[in-house]
Design a protein around this motif. Structure first.
Motif, PDB file in Angstrom:
ATOM      1  N   LEU A   1     -67.200  17.612  -2.770  1.00 37.32           N
ATOM      2  CA  LEU A   1     -67.444  17.348  -1.350  1.00 37.32           C
ATOM      3  C   LEU A   1     -67.723  15.871  -1.120  1.00 37.32           C
ATOM      4  N   ASP A   2     -67.310  15.392   0.031  1.00 35.05           N
ATOM      5  CA  ASP A   2     -67.662  14.032   0.447  1.00 35.05           C
ATOM      6  C   ASP A   2     -68.325  14.182   1.810  1.00 35.05           C
ATOM      7  N   ILE A   3     -69.660  14.107   1.830  1.00 27.73           N
ATOM      8  CA  ILE A   3     -70.387  14.298   3.083  1.00 27.73           C
ATOM      9  C   ILE A   3     -70.952  12.953   3.507  1.00 27.73           C
ATOM     10  N   GLU A   4     -70.300  12.346   4.479  1.00 24.86           N
ATOM     11  CA  GLU A   4     -70.707  11.026   4.985  1.00 24.86           C
ATOM     12  C   GLU A   4     -70.967  10.042   3.850  1.00 24.86           C
ATOM     13  N   GLY A   5     -70.041   9.982   2.918  1.00 20.80           N
ATOM     14  CA  GLY A   5     -70.158   9.015   1.819  1.00 20.80           C
ATOM     15  C   GLY A   5     -70.894   9.549   0.607  1.00 20.80           C
ATOM     16  N   MET A   6     -71.583  10.686   0.746  1.00 27.60           N
ATOM     17  CA  MET A   6     -72.254  11.277  -0.422  1.00 27.60           C
ATOM     18  C   MET A   6     -71.232  12.081  -1.203  1.00 27.60           C
ATOM     19  N   LYS A   7     -71.133  11.804  -2.500  1.00 27.70           N
ATOM     20  CA  LYS A   7     -70.153  12.514  -3.336  1.00 27.70           C
ATOM     21  C   LYS A   7     -70.864  13.670  -4.022  1.00 27.70           C
TER      22      LYS A   7
END
Ligand code: FES
Length: 317
Positions: free
Chosen positions: A95-101
Motif C-alpha cells: 500500500l502507498d497511503i499518502e507517501g507511507m509505504k
C-alpha cells in the motif's frame, strides 16, 4: 578423475588455429543477447511470482467494519493469471497511503480451487489502530488495481502436546504453528509441556503487535517520540515516530519501504542490523536465531525502540 596434461606436449600452433576459429564464430554471432526461455522458469514464475497485480472485481459488505474483496488478475499490468495457493496461506498487500509505504499480510479467504478459476477473495476487518485496514475499507472500490505478493506461509493445522508426542520422532524436531492468536496462546502452553527450545517453535503468522504497553514485561520508554537513523544501501536518513509503533511502522510512516511479509517476527524478510540503541522485543514474536542475537540483528516488525536507534535495513525490491 580429471585428465592431466604435460605443458611441454601441448601444440601451440593447434591452439592458435582454435583461437582463429573461435574469433570467427564470435564475429558471426548475433549482436543481440540470446534469451533462453526455459519452461521450468516459466513454471516457477507462475507458481511463485515476485509480485502480482490484481483488480478488484467485486466488493461484498459483511458488516460496518468488514468487507470481502474478490480479486482477479490484472493483465493490463502484466499479471496474466493468479498464483496457486494452499488452504491457509496468506499474501502481502503493498500500500502507498499518502507517501507511507505499508505492507500488510492477509489470509486468503477463498478456496484454492477459486484461484484455479482466476479469483482470490480477501476479507478485511477493521482492527484497533489499524491504519491499513481502515484505509482499505474506506478506499478500495471495484476496478481498482492492487499489488500483492505471491501466496506465502504454510497450511493450517491444529496441534496439542499429546498429538505431538504421538507423532514426534525421538530425534530433535521443530513445530510449525499456523492459525489465529488465540490458538497460539493455547498451543504455546501445550508446547511448554514438551520443554521444546524456542528455536524449534515457529509461528506462521502471529499478527502484528500495535502497542507494546499491553505486554506485562514491557519496561517502558523514557520518551514518547523516537528518532531512528536508518541506512538503506548508501542513503542515510533520520526519522521520528511514536514509541508505541514498531520500528517497521515508524519507517513505513516516514515513506521508507522495507521488505516485509508476516509483520510478526517470523518470516525474516525485514531482518535488519541494529547498530546502536535499546529495544524491546516481545518474546511471543521474537523469531530471531542465535546468530541474529550474536551479531545484533533484529526484525523491525517485532521490535519497539526504548531509545533513539541507529539501524541498517535492506532495500525493498
Ligand atoms: S516481516 Fe516477517 S519477520 Fe518482519
Amino acid at each position: 578423475m580429471s585428465k592431466s596434461y604435460n605443458i611441454n606436449q601441448l601444440d601451440p600452433l593447434r591452439f592458435m588455429a582454435r583461437m582463429e576459429e573461435r574469433q570467427k564464430r564470435i564475429a558471426a554471432a548475433p549482436a543481440k543477447e540470446i534469451v533462453s526461455d526455459y519452461e521450468v522458469n516459466k513454471l516457477a514464475d507462475a507458481l511463485r511470482p515476485q509480485k502480482q497485480f490484481v483488480r478488484i472485481q467485486e466488493v461484498i459488505e459483511r458488516d460496518a467494519d468488514c468487507k470481502s474483496f474478490v480479486l482477479t488478475a490484472d493483465s493490463e499490468k502484466g499479471t496474466k493469471s493468479l498464483a496457486y495457493f494452499s488452504a491457509g496461506q496468506y499474501f502481502t498487500v503493498f500500500l502507498d497511503i499518502e507517501g507511507m509505504k505499508l505492507t500488510r499480510a492477509y489470509s486468503i479467504s477463498s478456496s484454492p480451487k477459486e484461484a484455479l478459476e482466476g479469483k482470490y477473495m480477501l476479507t478485511v476487518k477493521s482492527v484497533q489502530d489499524g491504519l491499513a485496514s481502515r484505509y482499505i475499507l474506506d478506499n478500495w472500490k471495484v476496478g481498482d488495481s492492487v499489488e500483492v505478493s505471491a501466496p506465502e506461509g504454510f497450511e493450517h493445522g491444529f496441534v496439542t502436546a499429546d498429538l505431538i508426542r504421538k507423532y514426534a520422532p525421538d530425534t530433535p524436531y521443530s513445530v510449525f504453528l499456523c492459525g489465529p492468536q488465540q490458538m497460539y496462546a493455547f498451543v504455546d502452553k501445550e508446547l511448554e509441556k514438551l520443554s521444546l527450545e524456542r528455536k524449534y517453535i515457529r509461528h506462521e503468522l502471529f499478527g502484528e503487535m500495535h502497542n507494546p504497553k499491553t505486554q506485562a514485561d514491557y519496561p517502558g520508554c523514557a520518551s514518547d517520540t523516537i528518532r531512528i537513523t536508518v541506512t538503506v544501501r548508501d542513503e542515510t536518513r533520520t526519522v521520528t515516530g511514536s514509541a508505541n509503533d514498531s520500528v517497521l511502522q515508524i519507517l513505513e510512516k516516514n515513506g521508507i519501504r522495507v521488505p516485509s511479509r508476516c509483520r510478526s517476527g517470523e518470516c525474516g524478510w525485514c531482518h535488519s542490523r541494529l547498530i546502536s540503541g535499546k529495544v524491546y522485543i516481545p518474546k511471543e514474536i521474537d523469531g530471531r536465531r542465535m546468530a541474529d542475537l550474536k551479531y545484533g540483528y533484529i526484525h523491525p516488525c517485532a521490535t519497539f525502540a526504548l531509545s533513539d536507534l541507529e539501524i541498517e535495513v535492506p532495500a525493498a525490491k
